[in-house]
Design an enzyme around this catalytic site. Structure first.
Site, PDB file in Angstrom:
ATOM      1  N   TYR A 158      40.838  48.889  35.558  1.00  0.00           N
ATOM      2  CA  TYR A 158      39.617  48.110  35.823  1.00  0.00           C
ATOM      3  C   TYR A 158      39.648  47.526  37.239  1.00  0.00           C
ATOM      4  CZ  TYR A 158      36.569  44.070  35.968  1.00  0.00           C
ATOM      5  OH  TYR A 158      35.647  43.148  36.378  1.00  0.00           O
TER       6      TYR A 158
ATOM      7  N   LYS B  43      37.372  48.398  40.863  1.00  0.00           N
ATOM      8  CA  LYS B  43      36.654  47.412  41.685  1.00  0.00           C
ATOM      9  C   LYS B  43      37.136  47.487  43.139  1.00  0.00           C
ATOM     10  CE  LYS B  43      33.941  45.539  38.657  1.00  0.00           C
ATOM     11  NZ  LYS B  43      32.480  45.481  38.833  1.00  0.00           N
TER      12      LYS B  43
ATOM     13  N   SER C 247      36.248  41.508  41.627  1.00  0.00           N
ATOM     14  CA  SER C 247      37.024  40.726  40.659  1.00  0.00           C
ATOM     15  C   SER C 247      38.352  40.279  41.244  1.00  0.00           C
ATOM     16  CB  SER C 247      37.293  41.616  39.446  1.00  0.00           C
ATOM     17  OG  SER C 247      38.206  41.005  38.574  1.00  0.00           O
TER      18      SER C 247
HETATM   19  N1  UFG Z   1      43.615  34.559  25.786  1.00  0.00           N
HETATM   20  C1  UFG Z   1      44.269  34.137  24.647  1.00  0.00           C
HETATM   21  N2  UFG Z   1      43.739  34.523  23.445  1.00  0.00           N
HETATM   22  C2  UFG Z   1      42.631  35.287  23.332  1.00  0.00           C
HETATM   23  C3  UFG Z   1      41.969  35.693  24.510  1.00  0.00           C
HETATM   24  C4  UFG Z   1      42.501  35.306  25.732  1.00  0.00           C
HETATM   25  O1  UFG Z   1      45.286  33.472  24.696  1.00  0.00           O
HETATM   26  O2  UFG Z   1      42.228  35.602  22.212  1.00  0.00           O
HETATM   27  C5  UFG Z   1      44.168  34.152  27.090  1.00  0.00           C
HETATM   28  C6  UFG Z   1      44.530  35.337  27.950  1.00  0.00           C
HETATM   29  O3  UFG Z   1      45.820  35.781  27.656  1.00  0.00           O
HETATM   30  C7  UFG Z   1      44.373  34.757  29.348  1.00  0.00           C
HETATM   31  C8  UFG Z   1      43.262  33.721  29.196  1.00  0.00           C
HETATM   32  O4  UFG Z   1      43.187  33.448  27.807  1.00  0.00           O
HETATM   33  O5  UFG Z   1      45.525  34.100  29.728  1.00  0.00           O
HETATM   34  C9  UFG Z   1      41.918  34.232  29.652  1.00  0.00           C
HETATM   35  O6  UFG Z   1      41.680  35.485  29.036  1.00  0.00           O
HETATM   36  P1  UFG Z   1      40.263  36.216  29.101  1.00  0.00           P
HETATM   37  O7  UFG Z   1      40.399  37.460  28.273  1.00  0.00           O
HETATM   38  O8  UFG Z   1      39.179  35.262  28.772  1.00  0.00           O
HETATM   39  O9  UFG Z   1      40.103  36.565  30.624  1.00  0.00           O
HETATM   40  P2  UFG Z   1      41.098  37.395  31.564  1.00  0.00           P
HETATM   41  O10 UFG Z   1      41.747  36.385  32.455  1.00  0.00           O
HETATM   42  O11 UFG Z   1      41.989  38.298  30.838  1.00  0.00           O
HETATM   43  O12 UFG Z   1      40.053  38.350  32.260  1.00  0.00           O
HETATM   44  C10 UFG Z   1      39.218  37.920  33.281  1.00  0.00           C
HETATM   45  C11 UFG Z   1      37.973  38.769  33.316  1.00  0.00           C
HETATM   46  C12 UFG Z   1      38.303  40.198  33.642  1.00  0.00           C
HETATM   47  C13 UFG Z   1      39.130  40.251  34.876  1.00  0.00           C
HETATM   48  C14 UFG Z   1      40.342  39.384  34.715  1.00  0.00           C
HETATM   49  C15 UFG Z   1      41.184  39.342  35.949  1.00  0.00           C
HETATM   50  O13 UFG Z   1      37.330  38.720  32.073  1.00  0.00           O
HETATM   51  O14 UFG Z   1      37.121  40.925  33.824  1.00  0.00           O
HETATM   52  O15 UFG Z   1      39.931  38.052  34.455  1.00  0.00           O
HETATM   53  O16 UFG Z   1      42.512  39.074  35.586  1.00  0.00           O
HETATM   54  F1  UFG Z   1      39.542  41.510  35.109  1.00  0.00           F
END
Ligand code: UFG
Length: 320
Positions: A140, A144, A116
């Site tokens: 997490y 990894k 990741s």
């Molecule tokens: N976000 C929102 N509202 C929500 C959900 C997400 O604004 O309800 C934002 C988050 O803050 C982030 C972006 O949308 O800026 C993407 O969020 P996600 O939760 O879809 O994905 P992440 O970037 O947090 O997570 C992904 C993978 C993880 C991994 C991570 C690495 O899902 O497994 O990238 O940073 F660890």
């Protein structure tokens, strides 16, 4: 080639099992079904089992004459990992070590590992190349990274060869509509935004509007799950052809902010996505965008889908 796909009942695993089958290989899915879906395993034998069950794994490698493993099985909720790190070290680290042990004992020497971009933490520079220092900021990402390091040392000491693929934000769904993203609980932006625009849940919370980005919302590199699936099969071919072990990023090289995702979704849905500003989510870096050039150089792989393709395919899956 007969390939064991751990976590093959999950999101990226099921799309990869389908791609393996499309390319004439035989996927054998091994999954404990804690987060996976039995109905997403349609392309070969299915075995319900735990990674910690060494004997079961060995038997499965033997019985199915497995030649390579694609290892997806892991917990992947960053927030949960902050609250319950032990759960992540037990499952993601100890489970992976058990799998590597079984592979060593049964002389299965090829592994493609689901890593990741979370292994980088907050990067010093964006786009992120593989030369970036890996400093995870949550358990997490740490799990990894530990498995990447274990693979590195096993590969020094044994015939094991591995590819560690560091994905950015997996999204989208199978274009035929057969499988898609179905997490419980759902925490990812794109499925939540689609459910919000379909009126299936409350307005989306935009986590952070004061980031140092174009519009103040966090930027990510969304990569289509079908592009990821193709990359796994290419990585397997690369190792099977006698090339060295490697680690590489899988992303598009293009970042999109939360607001850009919502604007694009609005065009597809034909109506605005209900969304409200909210405080930043703990542990979220401002910007994560891949430099995907190494994957292109090594594997001849490039993402074929852009954000609009991802959203269209995800929207189709959610409205089905
Ligand atoms: N976000 C929102 N509202 C929500 C959900 C997400 O604004 O309800 C934002 C988050 O803050 C982030 C972006 O949308 O800026 C993407 O969020 P996600 O939760 O879809 O994905 P992440 O970037 O947090 O997570 C992904 C993978 C993880 C991994 C991570 C690495 O899902 O497994 O990238 O940073 F660890």
């Amino acid at each position: 080639m007969r390939v064991l796909v751990t976590g093959g009942a999950g999101y990226i695993g099921s799309h990869t099992a389908k791609e393996l089958s499309n390319q004439g290989m035989e996927p054998v899915v091994y999954d404990n079904l804690i987060h996976g879906h039995r109905e997403a395993c349609k392309w070969g034998p299915f075995i319900q089992g735990e990674l910690h069950d060494l004997e079961r794994l060995r038997e499965c490698l033997r019985e199915h004459k497995i030649e390579a493993v694609i290892h997806f099985a892991a917990y992947a909720y960053v927030g949960e990992s902050m609250k319950d790190p032990g759960k992540y070290f037990w499952n993601n680290v100890e489970g992976s070590l058990s799998l590597i042990r079984a592979m060593r004992q049964e002389s299965v020497n090829l592994m493609v590992f689901s890593s990741s971009c979370a292994t980088y933490g907050i990067p010093e520079s964006v786009p992120i190349s593989e030369a970036e220092i890996q400093k995870p900021i949550n358990p997490y990402g740490e799990t990894k990274l530990i498995v990447e390091r274990a693979l590195h040392w096993y590969a020094q000491a044994s015939p094991l060869k591995y590819a560690a693929l560091r994905y950015f934000n997996a999204a989208g769904a199978d274009k035929s509509g057969e499988i898609g993203e179905d997490h419980t609980p759902e925490t990812h932006l794109i499925p939540l935004a689609i459910e919000a625009v379909l009126g299936k849940r409350d307005p989306l919370k935009i986590f952070g509007t004061d980031y140092p980005t174009r519009d103040g919302t966090a930027e990510r590199d969304y990569i289509h799950v079908e592009d990821l699936a193709r990359a796994h099969v290419s990585a397997l071919h690369h190792l099977a052809n006698g090339n060295d072990s490697f680690c590489c990023n899988l992303g598009t090289g293009n970042g999109s902010t939360v607001r850009e995702v919502l604007d694009e979704l609005e065009k597809i849905a034909g109506k605005p996505v209900p969304a409200d500003p909210a405080p930043r989510r703990e542990g979220d870096p401002p910007s994560l965008v891949a430099d995907p050039s190494l994957a292109e150089k090594l594997l001849g792989w490039k993402a074929e889908n852009n954000l609009s393709d991802i959203l269209q395919d995800a929207y189709r899956w959610h409205t089905k």
